[in-house]
Design a protein around this motif. Structure first.
Motif, PDB file in Angstrom:
ATOM      1  N   THR A  38       0.919  -1.105   0.044  1.00 23.87           N
ATOM      2  CA  THR A  38      -0.051   0.158   0.014  1.00 23.87           C
ATOM      3  C   THR A  38       0.900   1.309   0.080  1.00 23.87           C
ATOM      4  OG1 THR A  38      -2.027  -1.276   1.007  1.00 23.87           O
ATOM      5  CG2 THR A  38      -1.664   1.151   1.186  1.00 23.87           C
ATOM      6  N   PRO A  39       1.861   1.402   1.009  1.00 25.39           N
ATOM      7  CA  PRO A  39       2.702   2.454   0.684  1.00 25.39           C
ATOM      8  C   PRO A  39       3.416   2.964  -0.727  1.00 25.39           C
ATOM      9  CG  PRO A  39       3.267   1.390   2.854  1.00 25.39           C
ATOM     10  CD  PRO A  39       2.368   0.515   1.880  1.00 25.39           C
ATOM     11  N   THR A  40       3.912   1.779  -1.238  1.00 25.74           N
ATOM     12  CA  THR A  40       4.549   1.754  -2.215  1.00 25.74           C
ATOM     13  C   THR A  40       3.363   2.550  -3.477  1.00 25.74           C
ATOM     14  OG1 THR A  40       6.085   0.178  -1.672  1.00 25.74           O
ATOM     15  CG2 THR A  40       5.715   0.673  -4.175  1.00 25.74           C
ATOM     16  N   TYR A  41       2.341   1.799  -3.324  1.00 27.18           N
ATOM     17  CA  TYR A  41       1.437   2.238  -4.274  1.00 27.18           C
ATOM     18  C   TYR A  41       0.826   3.596  -4.373  1.00 27.18           C
ATOM     19  CZ  TYR A  41      -3.298   2.541  -6.519  1.00 27.18           C
ATOM     20  OH  TYR A  41      -4.511   3.132  -7.216  1.00 27.18           O
ATOM     21  N   LEU A  42       0.549   4.119  -2.978  1.00 32.44           N
ATOM     22  CA  LEU A  42       0.365   5.320  -2.715  1.00 32.44           C
ATOM     23  C   LEU A  42       1.333   6.401  -3.351  1.00 32.44           C
ATOM     24  CD1 LEU A  42      -1.270   5.098   0.805  1.00 32.44           C
ATOM     25  CD2 LEU A  42      -2.532   5.366  -1.195  1.00 32.44           C
ATOM     26  N   ASN A  43       2.463   6.089  -3.083  1.00 35.10           N
ATOM     27  CA  ASN A  43       3.506   6.729  -3.412  1.00 35.10           C
ATOM     28  C   ASN A  43       4.017   6.917  -5.041  1.00 35.10           C
ATOM     29  OD1 ASN A  43       7.106   7.015  -3.892  1.00 35.10           O
ATOM     30  ND2 ASN A  43       6.079   8.593  -2.688  1.00 35.10           N
ATOM     31  N   ARG A  44       3.911   5.735  -5.637  1.00 35.47           N
ATOM     32  CA  ARG A  44       4.179   5.864  -7.007  1.00 35.47           C
ATOM     33  C   ARG A  44       3.027   6.000  -8.017  1.00 35.47           C
ATOM     34  NH1 ARG A  44       7.983   0.183  -7.335  1.00 35.47           N
ATOM     35  NH2 ARG A  44       9.640   0.773  -6.124  1.00 35.47           N
ATOM     36  N   GLN A  45       2.071   5.497  -7.652  1.00 36.43           N
ATOM     37  CA  GLN A  45       0.683   5.662  -8.476  1.00 36.43           C
ATOM     38  C   GLN A  45      -0.038   6.771  -8.158  1.00 36.43           C
ATOM     39  OE1 GLN A  45       0.303   3.757 -11.192  1.00 36.43           O
ATOM     40  NE2 GLN A  45       2.101   2.500 -10.445  1.00 36.43           N
ATOM     41  N   LEU A  46      -0.117   7.290  -6.831  1.00 33.22           N
ATOM     42  CA  LEU A  46      -0.916   8.310  -6.528  1.00 33.22           C
ATOM     43  C   LEU A  46       0.055   9.784  -6.326  1.00 33.22           C
ATOM     44  CD1 LEU A  46      -3.699   6.655  -4.511  1.00 33.22           C
ATOM     45  CD2 LEU A  46      -3.781   7.103  -7.067  1.00 33.22           C
ATOM     46  N   GLY A  47       1.058   9.554  -6.118  1.00 38.27           N
ATOM     47  CA  GLY A  47       1.991  10.648  -5.846  1.00 38.27           C
ATOM     48  C   GLY A  47       2.018  11.212  -4.382  1.00 38.27           C
ATOM     49  N   VAL A  48       1.570  10.328  -3.584  1.00 42.46           N
ATOM     50  CA  VAL A  48       1.620  10.817  -2.029  1.00 42.46           C
ATOM     51  C   VAL A  48       2.945  10.723  -1.631  1.00 42.46           C
ATOM     52  CG1 VAL A  48       0.718  10.217   0.142  1.00 42.46           C
ATOM     53  CG2 VAL A  48      -0.721   9.649  -1.604  1.00 42.46           C
ATOM     54  N   ASP A  49       3.300  11.996  -0.624  1.00 45.12           N
ATOM     55  CA  ASP A  49       4.659  11.976  -0.107  1.00 45.12           C
ATOM     56  C   ASP A  49       4.885  10.753   0.616  1.00 45.12           C
ATOM     57  OD1 ASP A  49       6.881  12.858   0.785  1.00 45.12           O
ATOM     58  OD2 ASP A  49       5.993  14.008   2.491  1.00 45.12           O
ATOM     59  N   LEU A  50       6.153  10.200   0.498  1.00 46.42           N
ATOM     60  CA  LEU A  50       6.426   9.007   1.038  1.00 46.42           C
ATOM     61  C   LEU A  50       6.387   9.019   2.562  1.00 46.42           C
ATOM     62  CD1 LEU A  50       7.321   6.291   0.362  1.00 46.42           C
ATOM     63  CD2 LEU A  50       9.648   7.097   0.588  1.00 46.42           C
ATOM     64  N   GLN A  51       6.547  10.114   2.958  1.00 45.11           N
ATOM     65  CA  GLN A  51       6.470  10.393   4.783  1.00 45.11           C
ATOM     66  C   GLN A  51       5.069  10.082   5.280  1.00 45.11           C
ATOM     67  OE1 GLN A  51       8.633  13.697   5.750  1.00 45.11           O
ATOM     68  NE2 GLN A  51      10.319  12.698   5.726  1.00 45.11           N
ATOM     69  N   LEU A  52       3.855  10.285   4.165  1.00 46.28           N
ATOM     70  CA  LEU A  52       2.618  10.371   4.618  1.00 46.28           C
ATOM     71  C   LEU A  52       1.905   9.145   4.206  1.00 46.28           C
ATOM     72  CD1 LEU A  52       1.361  13.952   3.220  1.00 46.28           C
ATOM     73  CD2 LEU A  52       1.991  13.292   5.655  1.00 46.28           C
ATOM     74  N   THR A  53       2.649   8.360   3.521  1.00 46.26           N
ATOM     75  CA  THR A  53       1.963   6.923   3.127  1.00 46.26           C
ATOM     76  C   THR A  53       1.653   6.177   4.386  1.00 46.26           C
ATOM     77  OG1 THR A  53       4.080   6.006   2.808  1.00 46.26           O
ATOM     78  CG2 THR A  53       2.933   7.025   0.807  1.00 46.26           C
ATOM     79  N   GLY A  54       2.590   6.309   5.519  1.00 44.11           N
ATOM     80  CA  GLY A  54       2.193   5.575   6.686  1.00 44.11           C
ATOM     81  C   GLY A  54       0.792   5.917   6.985  1.00 44.11           C
ATOM     82  N   TYR A  55       0.401   7.101   7.274  1.00 38.29           N
ATOM     83  CA  TYR A  55      -0.959   7.563   7.714  1.00 38.29           C
ATOM     84  C   TYR A  55      -2.010   7.100   7.032  1.00 38.29           C
ATOM     85  CZ  TYR A  55       2.215  10.467  10.829  1.00 38.29           C
ATOM     86  OH  TYR A  55       3.081  11.014  11.689  1.00 38.29           O
ATOM     87  N   TYR A  56      -1.796   7.296   5.639  1.00 37.25           N
ATOM     88  CA  TYR A  56      -2.755   6.800   4.587  1.00 37.25           C
ATOM     89  C   TYR A  56      -3.262   5.325   4.702  1.00 37.25           C
ATOM     90  CZ  TYR A  56      -3.087  11.597   2.955  1.00 37.25           C
ATOM     91  OH  TYR A  56      -3.283  12.723   2.947  1.00 37.25           O
ATOM     92  N   SER A  57      -1.860   4.488   4.956  1.00 35.06           N
ATOM     93  CA  SER A  57      -2.048   3.022   4.833  1.00 35.06           C
ATOM     94  C   SER A  57      -2.742   2.711   6.119  1.00 35.06           C
ATOM     95  CB  SER A  57      -0.479   2.547   4.641  1.00 35.06           C
ATOM     96  OG  SER A  57       0.102   2.822   3.618  1.00 35.06           O
TER      97      SER A  57
END
Length: 92
Positions: A38-57
């Motif tokens: 999920t963090p990788t998908y959010l970062n690579r596909q949706l452009g979410v900042d890598l430091q924020l992907t944990g919260y979204y995940s």
């Protein structure tokens, strides 16, 4: 010696056991993929900042916990109001 008394062949010939095993494997595999990708998908596909992907995940698991508690409470109230247990279990 106790292992020799277990009827392994008989156990593994039951369809219900295979259904449980396959379900457990598929559920665990899916959960593992969700956690790790999920963090990788959010970062690579949706452009979410890598430091924020944990919260979204974390969000789906928080929602799952809240919905689980709410569903349990609603199911208890339905049973208390006269709905059959089997109906409530199938509904949820």
């Amino acid at each position: 010696e106790a292992l020799n008394k277990i009827p392994w062949k008989k156990l593994f010939s039951h369809k219900a056991l295979w259904a449980i095993l396959i379900n457990q494997f598929a559920g665990s595999w899916s959960f593992s993929m969700l956690l790790t990708w999920t963090p990788t998908y959010l970062n690579r596909q949706l452009g979410v900042d890598l430091q924020l992907t944990g919260y979204y995940s974390l969000l789906p698991f928080i929602v799952q916990g809240v919905v689980g508690v709410l569903a349990g409470s609603i199911a208890d109230k339905m049973i208390h109001h006269g709905f059959h247990v089997l109906f409530v279990r199938r509904l949820f």
